[in-house]
Design a protein around this motif. Structure first.
Motif, PDB file in Angstrom:
ATOM      1  N   HIS A   9      68.257 -30.431 -11.918  1.00 35.33           N
ATOM      2  CA  HIS A   9      68.909 -29.551 -10.794  1.00 35.33           C
ATOM      3  C   HIS A   9      69.431 -28.153 -11.428  1.00 35.33           C
ATOM      4  N   CYS A  10      69.873 -28.230 -12.804  1.00 31.82           N
ATOM      5  CA  CYS A  10      70.225 -26.984 -13.366  1.00 31.82           C
ATOM      6  C   CYS A  10      69.017 -26.276 -13.874  1.00 31.82           C
ATOM      7  N   LEU A  11      67.950 -26.923 -14.334  1.00 34.44           N
ATOM      8  CA  LEU A  11      66.862 -26.250 -14.799  1.00 34.44           C
ATOM      9  C   LEU A  11      66.116 -25.419 -13.464  1.00 34.44           C
ATOM     10  N   TRP A  12      66.007 -25.919 -12.417  1.00 29.35           N
ATOM     11  CA  TRP A  12      65.579 -25.244 -11.210  1.00 29.35           C
ATOM     12  C   TRP A  12      66.427 -23.943 -10.870  1.00 29.35           C
ATOM     13  N   ILE A  20      58.162 -19.686 -12.467  1.00 28.34           N
ATOM     14  CA  ILE A  20      57.927 -20.547 -11.415  1.00 28.34           C
ATOM     15  C   ILE A  20      56.924 -20.444 -10.294  1.00 28.34           C
ATOM     16  N   SER A  21      57.254 -19.283  -9.864  1.00 29.51           N
ATOM     17  CA  SER A  21      56.041 -18.690  -8.819  1.00 29.51           C
ATOM     18  C   SER A  21      54.828 -18.456  -9.573  1.00 29.51           C
ATOM     19  N   LYS A  22      54.889 -18.168 -10.814  1.00 30.79           N
ATOM     20  CA  LYS A  22      53.468 -17.985 -11.526  1.00 30.79           C
ATOM     21  C   LYS A  22      52.677 -19.396 -11.557  1.00 30.79           C
ATOM     22  N   PHE A  23      53.580 -20.280 -12.147  1.00 35.20           N
ATOM     23  CA  PHE A  23      52.953 -21.733 -12.015  1.00 35.20           C
ATOM     24  C   PHE A  23      52.459 -22.011 -10.755  1.00 35.20           C
ATOM     25  N   GLY A  31      42.889 -25.305  -8.015  1.00 38.22           N
ATOM     26  CA  GLY A  31      42.507 -26.099  -6.894  1.00 38.22           C
ATOM     27  C   GLY A  31      43.732 -27.504  -6.480  1.00 38.22           C
ATOM     28  N   ASP A  32      44.812 -27.433  -7.285  1.00 40.24           N
ATOM     29  CA  ASP A  32      45.892 -28.380  -6.627  1.00 40.24           C
ATOM     30  C   ASP A  32      46.780 -27.582  -5.899  1.00 40.24           C
ATOM     31  N   LYS A  33      46.457 -27.376  -4.581  1.00 33.24           N
ATOM     32  CA  LYS A  33      46.919 -26.335  -3.409  1.00 33.24           C
ATOM     33  C   LYS A  33      48.457 -27.155  -3.312  1.00 33.24           C
ATOM     34  N   GLU A  34      48.664 -28.665  -3.078  1.00 35.03           N
ATOM     35  CA  GLU A  34      49.637 -29.178  -2.629  1.00 35.03           C
ATOM     36  C   GLU A  34      50.948 -28.953  -3.864  1.00 35.03           C
ATOM     37  N   ARG A  35      50.503 -29.048  -4.986  1.00 37.11           N
ATOM     38  CA  ARG A  35      51.317 -28.743  -6.233  1.00 37.11           C
ATOM     39  C   ARG A  35      51.778 -27.146  -6.339  1.00 37.11           C
ATOM     40  N   GLY A  36      51.005 -26.296  -5.962  1.00 41.62           N
ATOM     41  CA  GLY A  36      51.338 -25.025  -5.916  1.00 41.62           C
ATOM     42  C   GLY A  36      52.226 -24.687  -5.000  1.00 41.62           C
ATOM     43  N   ARG A  37      51.901 -25.241  -3.539  1.00 40.81           N
ATOM     44  CA  ARG A  37      53.096 -25.031  -2.547  1.00 40.81           C
ATOM     45  C   ARG A  37      54.348 -25.718  -2.879  1.00 40.81           C
ATOM     46  N   THR A  38      54.255 -26.859  -3.818  1.00 33.50           N
ATOM     47  CA  THR A  38      55.620 -27.410  -3.957  1.00 33.50           C
ATOM     48  C   THR A  38      56.709 -26.422  -5.003  1.00 33.50           C
ATOM     49  N   PHE A  40      56.327 -23.034  -5.151  1.00 35.53           N
ATOM     50  CA  PHE A  40      56.779 -22.042  -4.186  1.00 35.53           C
ATOM     51  C   PHE A  40      57.885 -22.448  -3.312  1.00 35.53           C
ATOM     52  N   GLU A  41      57.449 -23.584  -2.697  1.00 33.97           N
ATOM     53  CA  GLU A  41      58.882 -24.111  -1.759  1.00 33.97           C
ATOM     54  C   GLU A  41      60.197 -24.172  -2.543  1.00 33.97           C
ATOM     55  N   SER A  42      59.789 -24.790  -3.680  1.00 34.71           N
ATOM     56  CA  SER A  42      61.020 -24.973  -4.449  1.00 34.71           C
ATOM     57  C   SER A  42      61.857 -23.739  -4.728  1.00 34.71           C
ATOM     58  N   VAL A  43      61.036 -22.606  -5.062  1.00 33.51           N
ATOM     59  CA  VAL A  43      61.485 -21.364  -5.475  1.00 33.51           C
ATOM     60  C   VAL A  43      62.222 -20.703  -4.422  1.00 33.51           C
ATOM     61  N   LEU A  44      61.682 -20.683  -3.099  1.00 31.28           N
ATOM     62  CA  LEU A  44      61.936 -20.188  -1.955  1.00 31.28           C
ATOM     63  C   LEU A  44      63.006 -20.799  -1.145  1.00 31.28           C
ATOM     64  N   GLU A  45      63.339 -21.955  -1.619  1.00 37.98           N
ATOM     65  CA  GLU A  45      64.505 -22.707  -0.990  1.00 37.98           C
ATOM     66  C   GLU A  45      65.792 -22.428  -1.714  1.00 37.98           C
ATOM     67  N   ASN A  46      65.677 -21.638  -3.038  1.00 36.12           N
ATOM     68  CA  ASN A  46      66.937 -21.115  -3.335  1.00 36.12           C
ATOM     69  C   ASN A  46      66.947 -19.618  -3.596  1.00 36.12           C
ATOM     70  N   ALA A  47      65.946 -18.990  -3.311  1.00 37.50           N
ATOM     71  CA  ALA A  47      65.823 -17.702  -3.415  1.00 37.50           C
ATOM     72  C   ALA A  47      64.974 -17.253  -1.991  1.00 37.50           C
ATOM     73  N   VAL A  48      65.578 -17.331  -1.078  1.00 34.42           N
ATOM     74  CA  VAL A  48      64.941 -17.049   0.146  1.00 34.42           C
ATOM     75  C   VAL A  48      64.593 -15.646   0.473  1.00 34.42           C
ATOM     76  N   ARG A  49      65.489 -14.565  -0.155  1.00 37.34           N
ATOM     77  CA  ARG A  49      65.135 -12.912  -0.188  1.00 37.34           C
ATOM     78  C   ARG A  49      64.193 -12.415  -0.910  1.00 37.34           C
ATOM     79  N   ARG A  50      63.451 -13.179  -1.781  1.00 33.89           N
ATOM     80  CA  ARG A  50      62.668 -12.890  -2.759  1.00 33.89           C
ATOM     81  C   ARG A  50      61.066 -12.483  -2.060  1.00 33.89           C
TER      82      ARG A  50
END
Length: 71
Positions: A9-12, A20-23, A31-38, A40-50
């Motif tokens: 939790h602290c790492l994220w 993380i968004s670059k990852f 080609g691993d779009k689901e992992r890419g979505r994960t 982005f969604e993890s980042v945006l969960e904590n940084a909605v205004r980015r």
């Protein structure tokens, strides 16, 4: 105290959002779009205004051809 769950939790929370968004971007490109979505969604969960991260995420979805997900 559960050490493992607290550390991940602290790492994220403390990790650099742009790294993380670059990852996520690289996962989309490889080609691993689901992992890419994960990423982005993890980042945006904590940084909605980015808006920069939202923009990259939406661009990746459009390039993927999944316009329904961008609505």
């Amino acid at each position: 105290m559960q050490f493992g769950s607290h550390c991940s939790h602290c790492l994220w929370c403390n990790a650099d959002v742009s790294v993380i968004s670059k990852f996520g971007e690289n996962e989309f490109k490889s080609g691993d779009k689901e992992r890419g979505r994960t990423y982005f969604e993890s980042v945006l969960e904590n940084a909605v205004r980015r808006v920069d991260v939202w923009s990259v995420y939406i661009d990746m979805e459009i390039k993927d051809g999944d316009e329904e997900r961008t609505e």
